[in-house]
Scaffold this active site. Sequence first.
Site, PDB file in Angstrom:
ATOM      1  N   MET A  66       0.845  -1.190   0.000  1.00 39.68           N
ATOM      2  CA  MET A  66       0.000   0.000   0.000  1.00 39.68           C
ATOM      3  C   MET A  66       0.883   1.243   0.000  1.00 39.68           C
ATOM      4  O   MET A  66       2.046   1.201   0.399  1.00 39.68           O
ATOM      5  CB  MET A  66      -0.914   0.003   1.219  1.00 39.68           C
ATOM      6  CG  MET A  66      -0.210   0.333   2.536  1.00 39.68           C
ATOM      7  SD  MET A  66      -1.319   0.424   3.945  1.00 39.68           S
ATOM      8  CE  MET A  66      -1.556  -1.313   4.254  1.00 39.68           C
ATOM      9  N   CYS A  67       0.343   2.366  -0.440  1.00 43.61           N
ATOM     10  CA  CYS A  67       1.047   3.642  -0.364  1.00 43.61           C
ATOM     11  C   CYS A  67       1.219   4.049   1.090  1.00 43.61           C
ATOM     12  O   CYS A  67       0.576   3.498   1.992  1.00 43.61           O
ATOM     13  CB  CYS A  67       0.252   4.718  -1.102  1.00 43.61           C
ATOM     14  SG  CYS A  67      -0.045   4.355  -2.845  1.00 43.61           S
ATOM     15  N   GLN A  68       2.086   5.000   1.322  1.00 44.95           N
ATOM     16  CA  GLN A  68       2.336   5.497   2.662  1.00 44.95           C
ATOM     17  C   GLN A  68       1.962   6.975   2.724  1.00 44.95           C
ATOM     18  O   GLN A  68       2.374   7.772   1.873  1.00 44.95           O
ATOM     19  CB  GLN A  68       3.799   5.317   3.035  1.00 44.95           C
ATOM     20  CG  GLN A  68       4.252   3.864   3.096  1.00 44.95           C
ATOM     21  CD  GLN A  68       3.724   3.136   4.313  1.00 44.95           C
ATOM     22  OE1 GLN A  68       3.898   3.571   5.447  1.00 44.95           O
ATOM     23  NE2 GLN A  68       3.070   2.019   4.080  1.00 44.95           N
TER      24      GLN A  68
END
Length: 253
Positions: A1-3
């Site tokens: 997932m993106c941060q």
Amino acid sequence: MCQLMGMNANTPTDVMFSFAGLATRATEHKDGFGIAFFEDKGVRLFVDPESALHSPVADLVKRYPIKSSHVIAHIRKATQGQVRLQNTHPFVRELWGRYWVFAHNGDLKDFNPRLHGSFRPVGDTDSERAFCWLMQELAKAHASVPTVDELTHTLAELLPQPARHGTFNCLLGNGQALWAHCSTHLHWLERKHPFGAAHLADEDLSVDFGALTSPGDRVAIVATQPLTRGEDWTAFGAGELRVFVGGASSGYG
């Protein structure tokens, strides 16, 4: 997932320490990064489709002590949309004479709302499409410039709608407040007097905030996963919306 990472403070503060911790996570999230700093009504926006580990732009941000009361940053792992500059978060739009900044972590399936106003995507991500829809609906919901409380109530009604289409962890700011909505993973932290030392979770780096702050300072940090060890991070609940003003937090939902 993106941060994701957001900062909201009651006095202009630099985020060199927190951004250094966020950037180390670009090993698995190599599809670009961006960071926006509010300054009065202006926004300094730095985006690069290169990994934050190798980007000269990221190196600049790590070394340049830009002070701001409102910051939104994003480390991208692409799910929808090609790895291009126009698909790099955060995204910026103007509404009611203010810049709005948005970053999203997640993946929305079959979210194709009708966009009939002045807010249109430039890239081809689900994230920018959701942001444009959100700006459109905010503009429709208020005949005049709303207060932060009124905006929070409206966002509490709007944000669950794209969240029905998948994961919708997001940060939204306009220089007055920072809103954070959680579907799955989001954490927050308030730093206030008495300040102590903090140690990055992913890098051998620490800082003594007590030596750098005043007793009246207050800073709130939001991140996908805790950025530091030994500090009192709190996990959001699923569907929770929080608004941060002056470094202090209040929950909604």
